[in-house]
Design a protein around this motif. Sequence first.
Motif, PDB file in Angstrom:
ATOM      1  N   LEU A  24       6.732  -1.765   2.572  1.00  0.00           N
ATOM      2  CA  LEU A  24       7.186  -1.790   1.064  1.00  0.00           C
ATOM      3  C   LEU A  24       6.090  -2.138   0.181  1.00  0.00           C
ATOM      4  CD1 LEU A  24      10.657  -3.932   1.452  1.00  0.00           C
ATOM      5  CD2 LEU A  24      10.438  -1.547   0.360  1.00  0.00           C
ATOM      6  N   ASP A  25       5.273  -3.105   0.617  1.00  0.00           N
ATOM      7  CA  ASP A  25       4.234  -3.435  -0.463  1.00  0.00           C
ATOM      8  C   ASP A  25       3.082  -2.597  -0.330  1.00  0.00           C
ATOM      9  OD1 ASP A  25       2.719  -5.403  -1.850  1.00  0.00           O
ATOM     10  OD2 ASP A  25       1.530  -5.959  -0.172  1.00  0.00           O
ATOM     11  N   GLN A  26       2.764  -1.927   0.601  1.00  0.00           N
ATOM     12  CA  GLN A  26       1.611  -0.995   0.608  1.00  0.00           C
ATOM     13  C   GLN A  26       1.973   0.453   0.790  1.00  0.00           C
ATOM     14  OE1 GLN A  26      -0.555  -1.933   4.358  1.00  0.00           O
ATOM     15  NE2 GLN A  26      -1.203  -4.239   3.493  1.00  0.00           N
ATOM     16  N   ARG A  27       2.909   1.109   1.296  1.00  0.00           N
ATOM     17  CA  ARG A  27       3.202   2.629   1.314  1.00  0.00           C
ATOM     18  C   ARG A  27       4.613   3.089   0.665  1.00  0.00           C
ATOM     19  NH1 ARG A  27       0.376   5.337   4.895  1.00  0.00           N
ATOM     20  NH2 ARG A  27       1.038   6.898   3.580  1.00  0.00           N
ATOM     21  N   ALA A  28       5.438   2.158   0.427  1.00  0.00           N
ATOM     22  CA  ALA A  28       6.876   2.781  -0.117  1.00  0.00           C
ATOM     23  C   ALA A  28       6.546   3.669  -1.418  1.00  0.00           C
ATOM     24  CB  ALA A  28       7.615   1.801  -0.191  1.00  0.00           C
ATOM     25  N   LEU A  29       5.746   2.951  -2.306  1.00  0.00           N
ATOM     26  CA  LEU A  29       5.931   3.860  -3.478  1.00  0.00           C
ATOM     27  C   LEU A  29       5.222   5.347  -3.306  1.00  0.00           C
ATOM     28  CD1 LEU A  29       4.794   1.087  -5.949  1.00  0.00           C
ATOM     29  CD2 LEU A  29       7.037   1.966  -5.708  1.00  0.00           C
ATOM     30  N   ASP A  30       4.768   5.723  -2.330  1.00  0.00           N
ATOM     31  CA  ASP A  30       3.936   6.922  -2.038  1.00  0.00           C
ATOM     32  C   ASP A  30       5.144   7.824  -1.841  1.00  0.00           C
ATOM     33  OD1 ASP A  30       1.531   5.706  -2.168  1.00  0.00           O
ATOM     34  OD2 ASP A  30       1.300   5.634   0.302  1.00  0.00           O
TER      35      ASP A  30
END
Length: 306
Positions: free
Chosen positions: A103-109
């Motif tokens: 969630l912190d590092q990749r989800a927004l991708d």
Amino acid sequence: MTATAAPYPIGTPGVPWGEAERAIWLSRQVRHRSYHDDVVKAVERLSERFDVEQYGQLHYPPDQYRLLAVRSRNWRDDLPVVLVTGGVHGYETSGVHGALQFLDQRALDYTKRINLLVAPCVSPWAYERIHRWNANAIDPNRSFRENSPAEESAALLRLINPLRGRFLVHVDLHETTDTDETEFRPALAARDGKPSEPGLIPDGFYLVDDTENPQPAFQRAIIDAVSKVTHIAPPDEKNQIIGSDVVSPGVIQYAMRKLGLCAGITGARYTTTTEVYPDSPRATPEQCNAAQVAATCAAIEFALNA
């Protein structure tokens, strides 16, 4: 490693536990870490970028736990839904922290192409006590069915029920640990009044596919991605991993819905259960979390490009 065959210290061999034995077991459970500090605070920080909702509350007097889920913002009815679950077995640490790291590092991708729903810690009481079961000595990951005896499972089912038919992917993040053999499988045998059968813990990462909906190319894509982060579990001399036939490198199959497993709840086309091995001398906690993130990203990317 293989387990020793010492009798379990609670109950009478061959006799299922009653209320007295469950009470003894519960009295021996000790809190080792804080769900609020490790998970709730992390989810609250994520609320700057995602929608956060409480989908249930567990009451294990004197403790209460808010069950939290994270959703992508700007939810769109024309996009497929991806579910990520962690901590169904609370002791499986990288399942929880891998989901939070994703969630912190990749989800927004991915949130312009999918609706994302993440339940990072399905079993907070067990997370705190580093245990497989809930406070009633019930395994939530054998309880995903109608009229579930585990509130952890029932609450997650209520959360996803309005979205049935829209799920494209479900990744359920787990670990296989040495304590599966030294504690949890002997405890299960004792609880159910059955003999304890020692087994072998595989050294490395593997996946569990669904016998009723096998997706071999999907599983291979995840294995390929994770192999860049940590090592893949080899089969034993019977070409098995934890007693199940290896159908391709690092992949076995279970009947998800029949067994009441979390990965069988959505009816998604693409489902998998990850199994990280945190006790390996070849893997660090950081690698274990990274393996969960890599598996989740590979699953989403494969499904979107299939």
